[in-house]
Write a protein that holds these residues in place. Structure first.
Motif, mmCIF file in Angstrom:
data_model
loop_
_atom_site.group_PDB
_atom_site.id
_atom_site.type_symbol
_atom_site.label_atom_id
_atom_site.label_comp_id
_atom_site.label_asym_id
_atom_site.label_seq_id
_atom_site.Cartn_x
_atom_site.Cartn_y
_atom_site.Cartn_z
ATOM 1 N N LEU A 51 -18.665 26.103 -28.966
ATOM 2 C CA LEU A 51 -18.847 27.357 -29.698
ATOM 3 C C LEU A 51 -18.734 27.190 -31.213
ATOM 4 O O LEU A 51 -18.996 28.119 -31.975
ATOM 5 C CB LEU A 51 -17.852 28.418 -29.205
ATOM 6 C CG LEU A 51 -18.094 28.904 -27.771
ATOM 7 C CD1 LEU A 51 -17.013 29.890 -27.344
ATOM 8 C CD2 LEU A 51 -19.470 29.563 -27.654
ATOM 9 N N SER A 52 -18.326 25.985 -31.652
ATOM 10 C CA SER A 52 -18.335 25.747 -33.105
ATOM 11 C C SER A 52 -19.771 25.552 -33.609
ATOM 12 O O SER A 52 -20.013 25.551 -34.808
ATOM 13 C CB SER A 52 -17.461 24.540 -33.463
ATOM 14 O OG SER A 52 -17.975 23.379 -32.844
ATOM 15 N N GLN A 53 -20.719 25.370 -32.662
ATOM 16 C CA GLN A 53 -22.129 25.208 -33.040
ATOM 17 C C GLN A 53 -22.907 26.498 -32.808
ATOM 18 O O GLN A 53 -22.763 27.137 -31.768
ATOM 19 C CB GLN A 53 -22.772 24.098 -32.183
ATOM 20 C CG GLN A 53 -22.058 22.759 -32.247
ATOM 21 C CD GLN A 53 -22.006 22.188 -33.652
ATOM 22 O OE1 GLN A 53 -22.933 22.386 -34.438
ATOM 23 N NE2 GLN A 53 -20.909 21.514 -33.996
ATOM 24 N N LYS A 54 -23.760 26.826 -33.751
ATOM 25 C CA LYS A 54 -24.518 28.076 -33.679
ATOM 26 C C LYS A 54 -25.364 28.164 -32.400
ATOM 27 O O LYS A 54 -25.405 29.204 -31.744
ATOM 28 C CB LYS A 54 -25.421 28.202 -34.906
ATOM 29 C CG LYS A 54 -26.166 29.523 -34.970
ATOM 30 C CD LYS A 54 -26.910 29.710 -36.274
ATOM 31 C CE LYS A 54 -27.648 31.049 -36.262
ATOM 32 N NZ LYS A 54 -28.353 31.302 -37.533
ATOM 33 N N LYS A 55 -26.012 27.051 -32.079
ATOM 34 C CA LYS A 55 -26.891 27.025 -30.912
ATOM 35 C C LYS A 55 -26.144 27.446 -29.639
ATOM 36 O O LYS A 55 -26.631 28.250 -28.842
ATOM 37 C CB LYS A 55 -27.417 25.590 -30.733
ATOM 38 C CG LYS A 55 -28.832 25.489 -30.236
ATOM 39 C CD LYS A 55 -29.342 24.055 -30.369
ATOM 40 C CE LYS A 55 -29.705 23.474 -29.025
ATOM 41 N NZ LYS A 55 -30.111 22.053 -29.139
ATOM 42 N N ALA A 56 -24.934 26.892 -29.496
ATOM 43 C CA ALA A 56 -24.138 27.209 -28.309
ATOM 44 C C ALA A 56 -23.642 28.656 -28.351
ATOM 45 O O ALA A 56 -23.565 29.322 -27.314
ATOM 46 C CB ALA A 56 -22.957 26.250 -28.205
ATOM 47 N N ARG A 57 -23.310 29.135 -29.552
ATOM 48 C CA ARG A 57 -22.878 30.535 -29.648
ATOM 49 C C ARG A 57 -23.988 31.471 -29.189
ATOM 50 O O ARG A 57 -23.749 32.443 -28.463
ATOM 51 C CB ARG A 57 -22.485 30.872 -31.099
ATOM 52 C CG ARG A 57 -21.172 30.249 -31.532
ATOM 53 C CD ARG A 57 -20.632 30.892 -32.804
ATOM 54 N NE ARG A 57 -21.454 30.667 -33.976
ATOM 55 C CZ ARG A 57 -21.384 29.593 -34.760
ATOM 56 N NH1 ARG A 57 -20.516 28.622 -34.478
ATOM 57 N NH2 ARG A 57 -22.147 29.467 -35.821
ATOM 58 N N ILE A 58 -25.210 31.162 -29.594
ATOM 59 C CA ILE A 58 -26.338 32.016 -29.200
ATOM 60 C C ILE A 58 -26.585 31.907 -27.698
ATOM 61 O O ILE A 58 -26.778 32.910 -27.009
ATOM 62 C CB ILE A 58 -27.606 31.632 -30.001
ATOM 63 C CG1 ILE A 58 -27.395 32.022 -31.467
ATOM 64 C CG2 ILE A 58 -28.840 32.314 -29.428
ATOM 65 C CD1 ILE A 58 -28.470 31.530 -32.400
ATOM 66 N N LYS A 59 -26.517 30.681 -27.162
ATOM 67 C CA LYS A 59 -26.769 30.468 -25.736
ATOM 68 C C LYS A 59 -25.702 31.174 -24.875
ATOM 69 O O LYS A 59 -26.015 31.883 -23.924
ATOM 70 C CB LYS A 59 -26.767 28.970 -25.448
ATOM 71 C CG LYS A 59 -27.305 28.618 -24.080
ATOM 72 C CD LYS A 59 -27.419 27.126 -23.901
ATOM 73 C CE LYS A 59 -27.535 26.783 -22.417
ATOM 74 N NZ LYS A 59 -27.184 25.389 -22.161
ATOM 75 N N GLN A 60 -24.433 30.964 -25.240
ATOM 76 C CA GLN A 60 -23.342 31.548 -24.449
ATOM 77 C C GLN A 60 -23.069 33.007 -24.831
ATOM 78 O O GLN A 60 -22.295 33.693 -24.181
ATOM 79 C CB GLN A 60 -22.053 30.737 -24.650
ATOM 80 C CG GLN A 60 -22.115 29.287 -24.193
ATOM 81 C CD GLN A 60 -20.758 28.593 -24.336
ATOM 82 O OE1 GLN A 60 -19.696 29.197 -24.122
ATOM 83 N NE2 GLN A 60 -20.767 27.315 -24.706
ATOM 84 N N GLU A 61 -23.654 33.439 -25.949
ATOM 85 C CA GLU A 61 -23.414 34.789 -26.486
ATOM 86 C C GLU A 61 -21.933 35.057 -26.724
ATOM 87 O O GLU A 61 -21.405 36.150 -26.435
ATOM 88 C CB GLU A 61 -24.016 35.857 -25.564
ATOM 89 C CG GLU A 61 -25.534 35.741 -25.473
ATOM 90 C CD GLU A 61 -26.163 36.776 -24.560
ATOM 91 O OE1 GLU A 61 -25.472 37.245 -23.630
ATOM 92 O OE2 GLU A 61 -27.333 37.102 -24.754
ATOM 93 N N LYS A 62 -21.255 34.037 -27.230
ATOM 94 C CA LYS A 62 -19.810 34.143 -27.473
ATOM 95 C C LYS A 62 -19.424 33.434 -28.755
ATOM 96 O O LYS A 62 -20.158 32.579 -29.246
ATOM 97 C CB LYS A 62 -19.051 33.495 -26.316
ATOM 98 C CG LYS A 62 -19.079 34.324 -25.065
ATOM 99 C CD LYS A 62 -18.423 33.617 -23.906
ATOM 100 C CE LYS A 62 -18.532 34.524 -22.674
ATOM 101 N NZ LYS A 62 -18.065 33.870 -21.461
ATOM 102 N N TYR A 63 -18.272 33.775 -29.293
ATOM 103 C CA TYR A 63 -17.686 32.976 -30.354
ATOM 104 C C TYR A 63 -16.184 32.955 -30.165
ATOM 105 O O TYR A 63 -15.640 33.650 -29.309
ATOM 106 C CB TYR A 63 -18.121 33.469 -31.747
ATOM 107 C CG TYR A 63 -17.444 34.716 -32.254
ATOM 108 C CD1 TYR A 63 -17.779 35.979 -31.774
ATOM 109 C CD2 TYR A 63 -16.481 34.641 -33.252
ATOM 110 C CE1 TYR A 63 -17.166 37.116 -32.254
ATOM 111 C CE2 TYR A 63 -15.860 35.785 -33.747
ATOM 112 C CZ TYR A 63 -16.209 37.018 -33.237
ATOM 113 O OH TYR A 63 -15.601 38.146 -33.726
#
Lengths: 255, 255
Positions: free
Chosen positions: B18-30
């Motif tokens: 979740l420190s990466q933008k791509k993963a935040r968008i994919k998981q819809e979480k931060y």
């Protein structure tokens, strides 16, 4: 000109050590990293002992080195080794520490920023830069502050240390002296008597105290202020960043 | 309760990403790291999916977890692995990204901060925190800004993202719409027509644009401002830190 290419060269070792306070005191020197800072130091006649420069340094043609300054060529690797930034510009200056000018609160004129236990180097450097921009005469570093020539402080000051007076001092004594001379000492702590910063007029000779990021001002110093100021908070934020608060207060108070 | 003790646990891997933008968008979480942020998220009814806590977390007794939130115990090592700070407090929350509220400039009221290509995450977070403290309605992230849920931005915001509206948007469109509604759009760039920020009165509905740290505002957006403001520099500093300048302008302009 010879090029220093090895990080194990004794001079490189000595420069590298300047990131530590102990070595700065022993060598009586500190380091500037980057073109803007080196230019400012030359422009403001600072006591530079050496300038270190890489072959590829971009502004090499513009570099006007004062007569008595030694210029030493270093390799990109040595530049990387010396710098605290990931992509150094390839220019450094080693500068003699200013003799502690022994600024006396009895003679201080203009506006002064007192730093009471401020610890974050970025905040400290930014406050010095802001004090410079606001036309302050100087900044007094009280107990518990990060060292004024630590690399991160130097980076954030952006050369403002050449434009105003920086000194270490006992803030209680400074505050007492200012008050005796009828100059206001504004604290920045919310208490019963605190006034909104925009309700106390503008001033030319005064002191503003900024406290520690987490704990605010020390109890003892708080007793020595003439008045405490607060910045009215309208939203839900609990507080402001100390450097932002200092900027609002300095520009709000300065005549 | 089971304790997750391994950094190679799949859930830990997902959180770490979740420190990466791509993963935040994919998981819809931060991710929120630290007691203050987690408390604020609970207090402001944020859509928390999981809370991660170590056995030694100091404020464990005070932790009032909402009913639908899963609490997961993690080891100190996992906490260190997940945190971007050297000494994590041992409490994290995984929060659903807010649906892009699709804020419309046609309906925006109050004061808005427009960020035009601001890149330093600390500066961005500090400006959001200051906008909150100053009672702004929201912040619009224009092109070229660092992502609003990047860990360093989140740390510097100190929970202010729960108190005002944050959105990404086309600043040219926002500026045009504000001007059409006769709301001032104040740029912050020194040009011939620029006015000192303390000479333009106080306002309740307006936009303030802060530009990139090195290059200022984009040419195109500059053309869409109603008026450009400057902060008079009295010393020798060339400029102010962008977050400090934003603080002075926001508190100077807000009614």
């Amino acid at each position: 000109m010879d090029i220093i290419t090895s990080s194990s060269n004794q001079r490189v070792k000595d420069w590298k050590k300047l990131s530590q306070k102990k070595a700065r005191i022993k060598q009586e020197k500190y380091m500037l990293d980057g073109w803007h800072l080196v230019k400012e130091a030359i422009l403001f006649d600072q006591p530079i002992s050496e300038i270190l420069v890489t072959q590829d340094f971009k502004h090499r043609n513009e570099l006007e080195v004062p007569d008595n300054v030694e210029v030493i060529e270093i390799s990109d690797n040595v530049a990387k080794h010396l710098s605290e930034t990931p992509s150094p510009q390839g220019i450094f200056a080693v500068v003699n520490l200013p003799e502690n000018a022994e600024e006396k609160p009895e003679k201080a004129t203009g506006a002064w920023l007192f730093l009471d236990g401020v610890q974050d180097p970025g905040n400290i450097g930014t406050m010095v830069r802001t004090a410079d921009a606001c036309g302050f005469s100087g900044v007094v570093f009280g107990e518990g502050c990060a060292d004024m020539f630590q690399p991160k402080v130097v980076r954030a000051m952006q050369g403002s240390q050449f434009h105003l007076k920086l000194c270490s001092g006992n803030l209680i004594e400074w505050a007492k002296e200012f008050k005796q001379r009828k100059l206001p000492v504004f604290g920045s702590e919310l208490n019963d008597q605190a006034r909104s910063y925009d309700q106390v007029g503008r001033h030319s000779d005064f002191a503003l105290v900024m406290g520690n990021e987490g704990n605010g001002m020390s109890e003892k110093l708080l007793k020595e202020t003439s008045l405490n100021l607060y910045i009215p908070i309208k939203g839900h934020a609990e507080s402001l960043n100390v450097a932002v608060a200092a900027g609002i207060l300095m520009f709000g108070l300065m005549e």
